[in-house]
Write a protein that holds these residues in place. Structure first.
Motif, PDB file in Angstrom:
ATOM      1  N   SER A 107      -3.792 -14.948   5.464  1.00 13.16           N
ATOM      2  CA  SER A 107      -4.863 -13.974   5.613  1.00 13.16           C
ATOM      3  C   SER A 107      -4.300 -12.556   5.717  1.00 13.16           C
ATOM      4  N   PRO A 108      -5.102 -11.550   5.401  1.00 12.44           N
ATOM      5  CA  PRO A 108      -4.627 -10.171   5.524  1.00 12.44           C
ATOM      6  C   PRO A 108      -4.184  -9.808   6.941  1.00 12.44           C
ATOM      7  N   SER A 109      -4.940 -10.233   7.947  1.00 11.88           N
ATOM      8  CA  SER A 109      -4.557  -9.902   9.322  1.00 11.88           C
ATOM      9  C   SER A 109      -3.244 -10.565   9.702  1.00 11.88           C
ATOM     10  N   GLY A 110      -3.047 -11.821   9.325  1.00 13.77           N
ATOM     11  CA  GLY A 110      -1.802 -12.512   9.627  1.00 13.77           C
ATOM     12  C   GLY A 110      -0.613 -11.855   8.954  1.00 13.77           C
ATOM     13  N   THR A 111      -0.839 -11.341   7.731  1.00 13.52           N
ATOM     14  CA  THR A 111       0.239 -10.650   7.010  1.00 13.52           C
ATOM     15  C   THR A 111       0.701  -9.419   7.775  1.00 13.52           C
ATOM     16  N   PHE A 112      -0.245  -8.620   8.257  1.00 16.77           N
ATOM     17  CA  PHE A 112       0.126  -7.393   8.964  1.00 16.77           C
ATOM     18  C   PHE A 112       0.660  -7.668  10.370  1.00 16.77           C
ATOM     19  N   TRP A 113       0.214  -8.730  11.024  1.00 17.84           N
ATOM     20  CA  TRP A 113       0.831  -9.099  12.306  1.00 17.84           C
ATOM     21  C   TRP A 113       2.281  -9.506  12.096  1.00 17.84           C
ATOM     22  N   CYS A 114       2.564 -10.172  10.983  1.00 19.53           N
ATOM     23  CA  CYS A 114       3.937 -10.536  10.644  1.00 19.53           C
ATOM     24  C   CYS A 114       4.787  -9.282  10.441  1.00 19.53           C
ATOM     25  N   PHE A 115       4.250  -8.325   9.695  1.00 21.89           N
ATOM     26  CA  PHE A 115       4.976  -7.071   9.477  1.00 21.89           C
ATOM     27  C   PHE A 115       5.237  -6.342  10.798  1.00 21.89           C
ATOM     28  N   ALA A 116       4.246  -6.328  11.678  1.00 21.35           N
ATOM     29  CA  ALA A 116       4.398  -5.641  12.962  1.00 21.35           C
ATOM     30  C   ALA A 116       5.502  -6.278  13.802  1.00 21.35           C
ATOM     31  N   SER A 148       9.264   3.422  15.064  1.00 19.61           N
ATOM     32  CA  SER A 148       8.188   3.513  16.057  1.00 19.61           C
ATOM     33  C   SER A 148       6.853   3.841  15.389  1.00 19.61           C
ATOM     34  N   LEU A 149       6.863   4.814  14.482  1.00 19.09           N
ATOM     35  CA  LEU A 149       5.641   5.160  13.762  1.00 19.09           C
ATOM     36  C   LEU A 149       5.142   3.983  12.930  1.00 19.09           C
ATOM     37  N   GLN A 150       6.054   3.303  12.279  1.00 17.76           N
ATOM     38  CA  GLN A 150       5.688   2.171  11.432  1.00 17.76           C
ATOM     39  C   GLN A 150       5.098   1.036  12.261  1.00 17.76           C
ATOM     40  N   ALA A 151       5.678   0.780  13.428  1.00 14.58           N
ATOM     41  CA  ALA A 151       5.188  -0.296  14.288  1.00 14.58           C
ATOM     42  C   ALA A 151       3.766  -0.018  14.769  1.00 14.58           C
ATOM     43  N   VAL A 152       3.502   1.211  15.204  1.00 14.23           N
ATOM     44  CA  VAL A 152       2.160   1.580  15.651  1.00 14.23           C
ATOM     45  C   VAL A 152       1.149   1.377  14.525  1.00 14.23           C
ATOM     46  N   ALA A 153       1.523   1.792  13.323  1.00 10.05           N
ATOM     47  CA  ALA A 153       0.617   1.664  12.180  1.00 10.05           C
ATOM     48  C   ALA A 153       0.335   0.203  11.850  1.00 10.05           C
ATOM     49  N   MET A 154       1.366  -0.615  11.817  1.00 10.70           N
ATOM     50  CA  MET A 154       1.176  -2.028  11.473  1.00 10.70           C
ATOM     51  C   MET A 154       0.305  -2.743  12.513  1.00 10.70           C
ATOM     52  N   ILE A 155       0.517  -2.427  13.786  1.00 13.46           N
ATOM     53  CA  ILE A 155      -0.281  -3.070  14.843  1.00 13.46           C
ATOM     54  C   ILE A 155      -1.752  -2.677  14.711  1.00 13.46           C
ATOM     55  N   GLN A 163      13.002  -4.674   4.616  1.00 10.74           N
ATOM     56  CA  GLN A 163      12.113  -5.205   3.587  1.00 10.74           C
ATOM     57  C   GLN A 163      10.947  -5.999   4.176  1.00 10.74           C
ATOM     58  N   TRP A 164      11.207  -6.775   5.240  1.00 11.34           N
ATOM     59  CA  TRP A 164      10.146  -7.596   5.808  1.00 11.34           C
ATOM     60  C   TRP A 164       9.317  -6.863   6.850  1.00 11.34           C
ATOM     61  N   SER A 165       9.600  -5.553   7.025  1.00 12.11           N
ATOM     62  CA  SER A 165       8.711  -4.734   7.855  1.00 12.11           C
ATOM     63  C   SER A 165       7.432  -4.387   7.099  1.00 12.11           C
ATOM     64  N   GLY A 166       7.423  -4.626   5.798  1.00 11.82           N
ATOM     65  CA  GLY A 166       6.193  -4.547   5.027  1.00 11.82           C
ATOM     66  C   GLY A 166       5.927  -3.266   4.276  1.00 11.82           C
ATOM     67  N   ALA A 167       6.647  -2.193   4.590  1.00 11.93           N
ATOM     68  CA  ALA A 167       6.329  -0.905   3.965  1.00 11.93           C
ATOM     69  C   ALA A 167       6.591  -0.915   2.466  1.00 11.93           C
ATOM     70  N   VAL A 208       8.148  -8.011  12.787  1.00 16.53           N
ATOM     71  CA  VAL A 208       9.466  -7.725  12.211  1.00 16.53           C
ATOM     72  C   VAL A 208       9.867  -6.274  12.485  1.00 16.53           C
ATOM     73  N   THR A 209       8.913  -5.356  12.419  1.00 13.33           N
ATOM     74  CA  THR A 209       9.210  -3.947  12.684  1.00 13.33           C
ATOM     75  C   THR A 209       9.697  -3.741  14.109  1.00 13.33           C
ATOM     76  N   ILE A 210       9.034  -4.364  15.067  1.00 12.17           N
ATOM     77  CA  ILE A 210       9.447  -4.244  16.469  1.00 12.17           C
ATOM     78  C   ILE A 210      10.832  -4.864  16.679  1.00 12.17           C
ATOM     79  N   LEU A 211      11.061  -6.016  16.082  1.00 12.45           N
ATOM     80  CA  LEU A 211      12.373  -6.655  16.182  1.00 12.45           C
ATOM     81  C   LEU A 211      13.454  -5.744  15.604  1.00 12.45           C
ATOM     82  N   GLY A 212      13.150  -5.088  14.489  1.00 15.96           N
ATOM     83  CA  GLY A 212      14.103  -4.168  13.882  1.00 15.96           C
ATOM     84  C   GLY A 212      14.433  -2.988  14.785  1.00 15.96           C
ATOM     85  N   GLY A 213      13.423  -2.478  15.489  1.00 16.65           N
ATOM     86  CA  GLY A 213      13.662  -1.376  16.413  1.00 16.65           C
ATOM     87  C   GLY A 213      14.612  -1.767  17.530  1.00 16.65           C
ATOM     88  N   LEU A 214      14.454  -2.951  18.077  1.00 19.94           N
ATOM     89  CA  LEU A 214      15.346  -3.423  19.146  1.00 19.94           C
ATOM     90  C   LEU A 214      16.770  -3.588  18.631  1.00 19.94           C
TER      91      LEU A 214
END
Length: 559
Positions: free
Chosen positions: A472-481, A367-374, A304-308, A483-489
């Motif tokens: 800010s919008p950028s901070g929101t997407f950095w947060c999502f990125a 992996s795809l989601q992380a690349v997109a969020m970054i 959920q906190w990966s943002g999608a 969490v996504t990377i943490l989820g992958g690990l």
């Protein structure tokens, strides 16, 4: 007819687990579609509510423009997230309803609750209290769908196509989303934006899906595993025979039935205590069950906190922020976004989840989601005016990166459909023993909706500029990125592969110490399968054959 059905099934299932060809018949697919449609409940709501806020008439009814920007963000977040609050309640009570009246009757009552809530919402006449109440009640019905649907599907599906059958639920999430997006777009184009029909007609999709599911449930049998749990063995055997399209005395039916029955008896014998207290003890004190609960809960947080999910809910707003101009264009691009996610979910269900396995599919999607969020986070960092300065026009040098960011939103949807959105339901539905399956799935889905509410409620405020209390919008997407990377690990080191295993043999995945389960749990379970089969062959007694699992030997052959 059976031969015609079998050919495509053989392409999609996880090699061969020895099922007779009759197992893949129209009855099983009719059941899968009937209960898979429950997934549309969440998808329809995610796709429709943003469209209501794009209607001038809806905004006029609730006096939207009479509030300041912060209050507007709060109203939009509250209306959007009220279904998630109701869904927390729905998911929490779903296990009691499932275990008390069965999976089929649980489906019928949730459809009625869903219909009542939407009727109140549509008849609210702009009263915010009625809008909140209607969406909360609808949420109680919607919140039960990810418990009832995946549990039923996992319990009736043959092991080789269990992933496909359960992920069809996810596919219907996106079917609901796509229809909702295109309903919003079509009404925006063809209906006067100053009439109530502009937002009420799309909202009526809720009533359509709830009514169809209610009617289809009238033609469905109860889950045989639930009937065994209730002690109705004759009924369970009859349903198993019907679903497998084989006579009750057929070797495959007898062995599958006995494996379920013996497994349930063993669960009852090993339960600490009796009744509901015993179920709680079994869930929280059994080491393997506690590890499964950790998997289910953490999957909800990280997904959920990966943002999608938030992107789906506020898609049209995000596309506008990234440079899509015009309300119609934004709605159309959003509708195409829904089609991409639907196609991705179907690819995942038909070709990936039972072919390359749950874990590989999940890691690919993350992996795809992380690349997109970054990428999106980097673009918004480079153009900080977007979403902050009202009416900002992109410079010519920013148009190319803007199109890239829009494409990355599509990539994030692709990754979400291939990964988290399929696996969060599938893993939860298939990990737990029969006696605690409804309770554990209910707890996991309660956590799911609680996090979904928190995320959907927080995102409009997170997107606000720092001066207005956001990040800010950028901070929101950095947060999502992040969490996504943490989820992958976490998936890489903590989640075992479950593809191809019967529900009654899942506990063998969790015999190792917790820090080895993700990497070595499946290999260790296969060794235990071999020992179990060899022991059965040595004993060669009727009692041993009662607990014979027809899938294990075929699982061994794959290695």
């Amino acid at each position: 007819m059976a031969g015609g059905v079998l050919k495509p099934v053989n392409i999609f299932r996880l090699k061969s687990l020895g099922e007779p060809k009759e197992v893949f018949n129209w009855r099983i697919w009719f059941a899968v579609v009937s209960f898979g449609l429950l997934g549309a409940a969440r998808g329809v709501d995610e796709g429709l509510i943003s469209g209501a806020f794009n209607s001038k008439e809806f905004k006029r009814l609730i006096h939207y423009h009479s509030y300041d920007k912060v209050k507007q963000a709060n109203i939009k977040a509250n209306v959007s997230a009220m279904v998630q609050i109701g869904s927390v309640v729905g998911a929490l009570i779903a296990f009691m309803i499932c275990d008390r009246v069965g999976r089929v009757w649980a489906t019928r009552q949730l459809c009625l609750v869903w219909i009542v809530g939407i009727a109140i919402f549509m008849g609210s006449n702009g009263n915010l209290g009625a809008i909140y109440s209607g969406r909360f009640i609808a949420g109680i019905g919607v919140g039960q769908t990810p418990v009832v649907g995946p549990v039923f599907l996992s319990e009736v599906a043959p092991a080789s196509i269990r992933g496909i059958c359960t992920c069809i639920f996810t596919g219907f999430v996106y079917l609901g989303t796509v229809l909702a997006y295109f309903a919003n777009y079509g009404c925006q184009v063809h209906i006067d934006d100053t009439t109530p029909a502009r937002w009420q007609l799309p909202i009526s999709l809720h009533l359509l899906f709830a009514g169809v599911i209610l009617v289809l449930s009238l033609f469905q049998p109860e889950s045989p595993r639930y009937l065994i749990k209730c002690g109705r063995r004759d009924d369970a055997l009859a349903v198993m025979s019907r679903l497998r399209n084989l006579p009750p005395d057929h070797e495959y039916v007898v062995r599958e039935f006995n494996a379920i029955a013996v497994s349930h008896e063993q669960e009852l014998e090993s339960t600490r205590g009796a009744g509901f207290l015993g179920v709680l003890r079994e869930l929280f004190l059994e080491r393997s069950n506690l590890y499964c609960l950790h998997l289910a809960m953490l999957a909800q947080i990280l997904s959920q906190w990966s943002g999608a999910g938030s992107i789906a809910l506020y898609a049209s707003d995000l596309f506008s922020m990234l440079g899509v101009t015009g309300q119609r264009a934004s709605l159309f691009v959003t509708a195409i976004f829904g089609l991409v996610k639907l196609a991705s979910a179907m690819v995942c269900a038909l070709f990936l989840v039972d072919f390359i396995g749950r874990k590989r599919s999940l890691l690919l999607g993350i992996s795809l989601q992380a690349v997109a969020m970054i990428y999106v986070a980097g673009f918004l960092t480079g153009v900080p005016q977007l979403g902050v300065v009202a009416g900002y026009k992109l410079q010519s040098s920013e148009l190319g990166p803007s199109k890239g960011a829009i494409a990355m939103i599509y990539i994030s949807g692709l990754g979400w459909a291939l990964g988290w959105n399929s696996m969060q339901y599938l893993l939860t539905a298939e990990l737990f023993p029969l006696r605690i399956r409804a309770l554990s799935t209910s707890l996991a889905m309660t956590f799911h909706f609680a996090n979904q509410y928190g995320n959907s409620r927080a995102v409009p405020n997170m997107l606000l500029p720092l001066a207005n209390g956001g990040i800010s919008p950028s901070g929101t997407f950095w947060c999502f990125a992040a969490v996504t990377i943490l989820g992958g690990l976490w998936v890489l080191f903590g989640v075992p592969e479950t593809a191809g295993r019967s529900l009654e043999s899942m506990d063998r995945l969790f015999a190792l110490p917790w820090y080895k389960i993700g990497r070595y749990g499946n290999a260790d379970a296969l060794l235990r399968d071999r020992e179990y089969i060899e022991k059965q062959r040595e004993e060669e007694t009727d009692e041993a054959m009662k607990s014979y699992d027809p899938h294990l030997e075929h699982a061994m052959r794959r290695t």
